[in-house]
Scaffold this active site. Structure first.
Site, PDB file in Angstrom:
ATOM      1  N   ASN A  11       0.878  -1.174   0.000  1.00  0.00           N
ATOM      2  CA  ASN A  11       0.000   0.000   0.000  1.00  0.00           C
ATOM      3  C   ASN A  11       0.916   1.225   0.000  1.00  0.00           C
ATOM      4  O   ASN A  11       1.466   1.591   1.036  1.00  0.00           O
ATOM      5  CB  ASN A  11      -0.890  -0.036   1.245  1.00  0.00           C
ATOM      6  CG  ASN A  11      -1.840   1.134   1.298  1.00  0.00           C
ATOM      7  OD1 ASN A  11      -1.840   2.010   0.420  1.00  0.00           O
ATOM      8  ND2 ASN A  11      -2.658   1.173   2.330  1.00  0.00           N
ATOM      9  N   ARG A  90      -2.706  -2.152  -3.256  1.00  0.00           N
ATOM     10  CA  ARG A  90      -3.913  -1.350  -3.040  1.00  0.00           C
ATOM     11  C   ARG A  90      -3.840  -0.136  -3.952  1.00  0.00           C
ATOM     12  O   ARG A  90      -2.840   0.581  -3.968  1.00  0.00           O
ATOM     13  CB  ARG A  90      -3.981  -0.889  -1.592  1.00  0.00           C
ATOM     14  CG  ARG A  90      -5.159   0.031  -1.384  1.00  0.00           C
ATOM     15  CD  ARG A  90      -5.069   0.785  -0.103  1.00  0.00           C
ATOM     16  NE  ARG A  90      -6.230   1.653   0.012  1.00  0.00           N
ATOM     17  CZ  ARG A  90      -6.199   2.855   0.567  1.00  0.00           C
ATOM     18  NH1 ARG A  90      -5.071   3.327   1.060  1.00  0.00           N
ATOM     19  NH2 ARG A  90      -7.281   3.582   0.632  1.00  0.00           N
ATOM     20  N   HIS A 179     -13.313   2.715   0.203  1.00  0.00           N
ATOM     21  CA  HIS A 179     -13.365   1.619   1.191  1.00  0.00           C
ATOM     22  C   HIS A 179     -13.955   0.334   0.601  1.00  0.00           C
ATOM     23  O   HIS A 179     -14.440  -0.530   1.340  1.00  0.00           O
ATOM     24  CB  HIS A 179     -14.203   2.004   2.431  1.00  0.00           C
ATOM     25  CG  HIS A 179     -13.610   3.086   3.271  1.00  0.00           C
ATOM     26  ND1 HIS A 179     -14.376   4.095   3.837  1.00  0.00           N
ATOM     27  CD2 HIS A 179     -12.344   3.339   3.656  1.00  0.00           C
ATOM     28  CE1 HIS A 179     -13.610   4.896   4.530  1.00  0.00           C
ATOM     29  NE2 HIS A 179     -12.355   4.484   4.427  1.00  0.00           N
ATOM     30  N   ARG A 240     -12.314  15.295   8.257  1.00  0.00           N
ATOM     31  CA  ARG A 240     -13.102  15.733   7.091  1.00  0.00           C
ATOM     32  C   ARG A 240     -14.522  16.079   7.519  1.00  0.00           C
ATOM     33  O   ARG A 240     -15.103  15.431   8.397  1.00  0.00           O
ATOM     34  CB  ARG A 240     -13.163  14.643   6.027  1.00  0.00           C
ATOM     35  CG  ARG A 240     -11.828  14.300   5.428  1.00  0.00           C
ATOM     36  CD  ARG A 240     -12.032  13.427   4.187  1.00  0.00           C
ATOM     37  NE  ARG A 240     -10.789  12.797   3.791  1.00  0.00           N
ATOM     38  CZ  ARG A 240     -10.576  11.477   3.788  1.00  0.00           C
ATOM     39  NH1 ARG A 240     -11.533  10.635   4.151  1.00  0.00           N
ATOM     40  NH2 ARG A 240      -9.420  11.008   3.415  1.00  0.00           N
ATOM     41  N   GLU A 385      -8.640  -5.495   5.204  1.00  0.00           N
ATOM     42  CA  GLU A 385      -8.435  -5.162   3.791  1.00  0.00           C
ATOM     43  C   GLU A 385      -7.208  -5.873   3.211  1.00  0.00           C
ATOM     44  O   GLU A 385      -7.207  -6.278   2.056  1.00  0.00           O
ATOM     45  CB  GLU A 385      -8.291  -3.645   3.644  1.00  0.00           C
ATOM     46  CG  GLU A 385      -9.601  -2.922   3.871  1.00  0.00           C
ATOM     47  CD  GLU A 385      -9.431  -1.451   4.216  1.00  0.00           C
ATOM     48  OE1 GLU A 385      -9.084  -1.151   5.381  1.00  0.00           O
ATOM     49  OE2 GLU A 385      -9.644  -0.611   3.337  1.00  0.00           O
TER      50      GLU A 385
END
Ligand code: ADP
Length: 401
Positions: A11, A90, A179, A240, A385
């Protein structure tokens, strides 16, 4: 230790490389590492082996290639190098081109490059990471696993913004979500936990980490999700803002004399739990502060829970029915308080929390946390993940497990 073939999961960010070496058959991480400050002269890499951390400076070019080469040397030292048979990457954005994971070819690389406009911070780093891995492991097949791919099943009425449609056709302005790898994994695990067929289930899954989103999954397919063109849309997150009135941009430009860049930075990095609380983006810390009477922390957690509960209602519309509401991610898996607040709002739909079960499903323990008479199961399912990426990689490269 078994001698199973292994998958290396990578990743890559602009200044980081995260990696895990996975035994897919055993669902086990044999070694992981994180390179930080990549691209700077003080770059370093930390290996985690058997629970112990070892930190080294990244010498040589200090870049993504240096990080992957350091990883390769560590694999050799541990005697794992020859067992690694494929690499899974990823990739944040696959646009409309990628509807599933894929073996990386020169054409796939070109298409990932074409998606840079949609993820200008992420896709260039993934490309650097893939190139570094190709250089270090020239004989291994490489697979790209996209965060957006799972949401490509959303119907047009869910992914279109109500703006002139030429902005979609010319510039690709639509909702893509994120996601996706987590949702795919959690949806499978939810069905398996309940011993039900995923193709006959309606689920609403809330992935609540530093970034947070929620997805309606019907018969194993994404029907709608809360993130949009970028991850800024939807739920309240760590830093956020989630949904806001877009006119806030012109209002702040006129009244606070802020530039587009300043407003974008503020909405992405200084808002959410952090902005509301004026204290922290970290849910656990806010829970402690709220318990000690910090009003900002209390407000931040209340706004987070309320927005999330409203979204669950919306996602139930997308599914048309509900068998399971599932919590995952750091907050979803661990915050008993947040789950309680959210499910209490959802009593209106007949969802009822079992207090004791809620307290038990924490720190990696899955479980049903609703009462027997709840209209649908409320569940906690830990996400993974990396395992999903490793499983896709093993499958697509025909790995013998
Ligand atoms: P990321 O999106 O970076 O992978 P995580 O999924 O690790 O993030 O989630 C991080 C969030 O989970 C933080 O807000 C953290 O406070 C929260 N969290 C972790 N453990 C707990 C806990 N025991 N109680 C409440 N919140 C927790």
């Amino acid at each position: 230790m078994s001698e199973q073939d292994l998958v290396l999961v990578l990743n890559c960010g602009s200044s980081s490389v995260k990696a895990a070496v996975m035994d897919v058959a055993e669902k086990e991480v044999l070694m992981s590492c994180l390179a930080e400050k990549v691209g700077n002269t003080d770059a370093f890499i930390t290996f985690k082996i058997n629970g112990e951390k070892h930190k080294h400076a990244l010498t040589g070019s200090h870049d993504h290639v240096a990080a992957v080469m350091a990883l390769l040397e560590q694999l050799k030292d541990l005697g794992l190098y020859d067992r690694v048979k494929a690499i899974g990457h990823r990739v944040v954005h696959g646009g409309e081109r990628f509807t599933q994971s894929t073996v990386i070819t020169p054409e796939v690389m070109r298409d990932i490059e074409a998606c840079i406009v949609l993820a200008p911070l992420h896709n260039p780093a993934h490309i650097l990471g893939i190139q570094a891995a190709q250089q270090a492991f020239p004989d291994l097949p490489q697979v790209a696993v996209f965060d957006t791919a799972f949401h490509q099943t959303m119907p047009p009425h869910a992914y279109h913004y109500a703006i002139p449609s030429t902005l979609y056709t010319r510039y690709g302005v639509r909702r893509y979500g994120a996601h996706g790898t987590s949702y795919r994994y959690v949806a499978q695990e939810t069905a398996a936990f309940l011993k039900r067929d995923i193709n006959e289930m309606s689920m609403v899954i809330a992935h609540l980490g530093n970034g947070a989103s929620i997805t309606a999954v019907k018969n194993g397919r994404s029907q709608d999700t809360s993130m949009g063109l970028t991850p800024l849309e939807g739920l309240v997150m760590g830093t956020r803002c989630g949904d806001i009135d877009p006119s806030i941009f012109s209002f702040l430009a006129a009244n606070a004399k802020m530039s587009i860049e300043q407003i974008t930075e503020m909405l992405n990095k200084e808002s959410g739990l952090l902005g509301l609380s004026n204290l922290s983006n970290d849910c656990r810390m806010l829970e402690e502060a709220a318990a000690n009477g910090h009003k900002g922390a209390e407000l931040a957690l209340d706004v987070f829970a309320y927005r999330l509960a409203k979204y669950v209602g919306g996602m139930m519309v997308a599914c048309g029915s509900l068998d399971a509401l599932v919590f995952t991610g750091g907050i979803g898996e661990n915050s008993t308080m947040m789950r309680e607040k959210v499910v209490n709002y959802l009593n209106v739909f007949g969802l009822i929390l079992d207090h004791d079960a809620n307290m038990e499903a924490c720190f990696g323990t899955p479980g049903v946390i609703s009462t027997a008479d709840s209209k649908a199961s409320v569940m906690v399912i830990p996400t993974n993940e990396e395992l999903m990426i490793a499983q896709d990689t093993a499958r697509l490269t025909g790995m013998h497990l």
